[in-house]
Write an enzyme that holds these catalytic residues in place. Structure first.
Site, PDB file in Angstrom:
ATOM      1  N   TRP A 133       0.920  -1.168  -0.264  1.00 39.29           N
ATOM      2  CA  TRP A 133       0.004  -0.092   0.022  1.00 39.29           C
ATOM      3  C   TRP A 133       0.772   1.233  -0.078  1.00 39.29           C
ATOM      4  CZ3 TRP A 133      -3.635  -1.620   4.380  1.00 39.29           C
ATOM      5  CH2 TRP A 133      -4.656  -2.479   3.860  1.00 39.29           C
ATOM      6  N   GLU A 189      -9.174  12.352   3.929  1.00 41.24           N
ATOM      7  CA  GLU A 189      -9.789  11.377   4.721  1.00 41.24           C
ATOM      8  C   GLU A 189     -10.686  11.815   5.700  1.00 41.24           C
ATOM      9  OE1 GLU A 189      -6.916   7.582   4.026  1.00 41.24           O
ATOM     10  OE2 GLU A 189      -6.894   8.460   6.251  1.00 41.24           O
TER      11      GLU A 189
END
Length: 593
Positions: free
Chosen positions: A184, A490
């Site tokens: 990731w 986010e």
């Protein structure tokens, strides 16, 4: 010769340096009143550069043991995510062979030439994620600037997340933005750089590249944005997810330290309009140059009063690596002032003050430092311009570049609003404003921070805006004619339940809100993700909220539910399909309205 202008006509009065400068420097500057020397205690400065402190490590090609020193610092900083270490690794012009400079937390590496090609490393400047089992999503707070790289195997690895700029670099090969094994990754930012080969983001979720030259670009995941990038992929959002602007409307590169012979100077690149490509393509950047004798070279332990006295005396600030505790705001009142940090110099307001305030003046440059909220709530952490600022700064705007803000993580911290932009025409070029979701002092009310960035000034431009996890709105934009090129967000992970984020009749606070009275605003390549890991049933009405009028425009928007931990009902206002179940697939809107 470079297209630069010197500071030969600068004011001769340098009283703040009187106690610090060596005799030759005093002779050059003229004598100063003794009272000033007793009023401000400064670290000893040396002619032609000054003492940059123990955590600025300067190498030249004849230095022995360079690799061993790089390895020593990396071993200390590799996993020190919330540690106190801060380092700047500076390389004098020349050629260095066989090096691999691995960068850990709070480590900056830079060349000291006027052009990146003045300092060549035959080797690598590497960021990988071995410390985190191949996951690069927490590779924050490190940077590379002003170097030419000839990678050992043809590819340099730069697997970073937020707050890790890659500026003014020349990679004579390929650039890989993912960790070994393609784990990731969540970055990132490139500016004023030339990549001769291919840029491979691989697993990078999003990336912004500005005013650069690349050989080619391999792929995209969710949100890849380019402005002023020669050989960038064509506009194709959402498949592939490329947002491409031929030019950047306004840009001015970050100030940088360099050597002119044996003298340290700070170069101030000039403003460009409709910019494309690098500023140093012919080795002759345009701008002005300041001697380091015009800077107060600050060391950790200095008081805010001393920093402000230096500014009052007409000096600029160079913040050497370390942590600076403040009991009053640093107050920048003079037009053209430079506040430049090295090695992630960190400002901590201890008693609820604002860390730094800028008056409504032309041409201030803030660059290269971190503001870390203290345990007593600060109403704001950074203010550019006072409330009600109105002056026109279009000819010489203030720039905020690689200035990062953190609330929590290194310990409990609180701030109602992190960054407030009141001055017109301000350019915010790469920032990460982060309410911590992990580390020490983290909790819905423990590191309370309602608002990330608030823009009240008109004609403000943001290029590379990263703002995350705030308790309410992450970005609120009230100024007219604002523009944002690339936004990453986010929502707060730790909302305890739906009621905690209820916004009147609306489910949740938008990640990016344009004020109801705004008539003109535009954004390109904006994304918001949710991961409500405390209560995965939370529903967020939308990622973006704005008045529905023709002058307020968005291009290439997306929202993503990460693994189905929470959901979005819409992308912008009532437009865009809901995110889908547990699949991490973006919902997109190409054009709004």
């Amino acid at each position: 010769m470079p297209h630069t202008s010197s500071d030969s006509s600068a004011p001769r009065r340098r009283t703040v340096l009187a106690a610090a400068a060596a005799a030759p420097a005093l002779a050059a500057l003229g004598s100063a009143p003794a009272v000033a020397a007793s009023r401000v205690k400064c670290p000893r400065a040396l002619p032609g550069g000054g003492d940059l402190g123990p955590n600025v490590i300067v190498f030249d090609p004849s230095t022995s043991g360079i690799q061993a020193k790089l390895d020593q610092i990396f071993a200390q900083q590799e996993s020190a995510q919330f540690g106190a270490g801060r380092y700047a690794l500076l390389f004098k012009p020349g050629t260095y062979s066989g090096l691999n400079a691995q960068l850990g937390f709070y480590t900056s590496i830079a060349g000291l030439g006027l052009s990146p090609d003045d300092t060549t490393i035959n080797g690598d400047v590497t960021v990988d994620a071995g410390w985190f089992n191949g996951n690069a999503t927490q590779n924050f707070w490190r940077s590379a600037e002003n170097l030419a790289l000839v990678p050992a195997n043809g590819t340099n690895r730069w697997a970073v997340a937020q707050a890790a700029p890659f500026r003014r670099m020349h990679v004579r090969g390929d650039l890989n933005l993912s960790p070994t094994g393609y784990g990731w990754a969540s970055g990132g930012y490139i500016a004023d750089s030339r990549i001769d080969g291919q840029v491979g983001p691989y697993s990078q979720q999003q990336w912004y590249t500005r005013d650069s030259v690349i050989g080619s670009w391999l792929n995209g995941v969710w949100n890849m944005v380019f402005s002023g990038v020669q050989s960038a992929p064509a506009q194709s959002f959402p498949n592939p997810p490329y947002t491409t602007l031929a030019t950047t409307p306004i840009s001015r590169e970050k100030p940088f330290l360099y050597l002119d012979g044996s003298e340290y100077r700070v170069f101030l690149p000039e403003k460009r309009t409709n910019a494309s490509g690098v500023t140093w393509g012919n080795g002759t950047p345009r701008g002005t140059s300041l001697s380091l004798s015009r800077f107060y070279v600050a060391k950790p332990g200095v008081t805010a009063a001393t920093l402000n006295q230096a500014l009052t005396e007409g000096l600029h600030l160079l913040l050497t690596p370390g942590i600076y505790h403040l009991d009053q705001p640093i107050q920048v009142n003079r037009a053209g002032t430079v506040v430049l940090g090295l090695g992630y110099a960190t400002l901590v307001p201890d008693n609820g003050v604002t860390a730094l305030k800028v008056a409504d003046v032309d041409g201030v440059r803030l660059a290269g430092f971190l503001i870390d909220a203290g345990p007593v709530n600060s109403p704001t952490l950074l203010e550019v311009g006072p409330s009600g600022a109105w002056r026109d700064h279009s000819a010489n705007p203030t720039t905020v570049q690689d200035v990062f803000i953190r609330i929590g993580g290194a310990g409990a911290g609180k701030a109602t609003t992190s960054m407030v932009i009141n001055s017109r025409h301000t350019i915010v070029d790469h920032t990460w404003v982060w309410r911590a979701d992990h580390g020490a002092g983290v909790g819905w009310d423990t590191n309370r921070a309602d608002y990330g960035v608030v823009v009240n000034g008109s004609d403000v431009l943001a290029t590379g805006l990263f703002v995350e996890h705030f308790n309410k709105y992450d970005v609120q934009w009230f100024g007219e004619r604002g523009r944002t090129i690339f936004y990453q967000n986010e929502k707060a992970y730790d909302a305890p339940n739906q009621a905690a984020i209820q916004n009147g009749s609306v489910k949740g606070y938008a990640a990016y809100r344009v004020g109801d009275a705004v008539t003109v605003h535009e954004g390109w390549g904006l994304g918001s993700y949710c991961y409500y890991n405390v209560d995965p049933t939370i529903v967020q009405h939308n990622g973006f909220a704005a008045p529905n009028r023709s002058g307020v425009k968005f291009h290439d928007l997306l929202v993503v539910s990460l693994g189905g931990q929470g959901q979005y009902e819409h992308v912008v206002n009532e437009t865009g399909t809901p995110t889908s179940g547990t699949s991490t697939v973006p919902s997109t809107v190409v054009s709004y309205p």
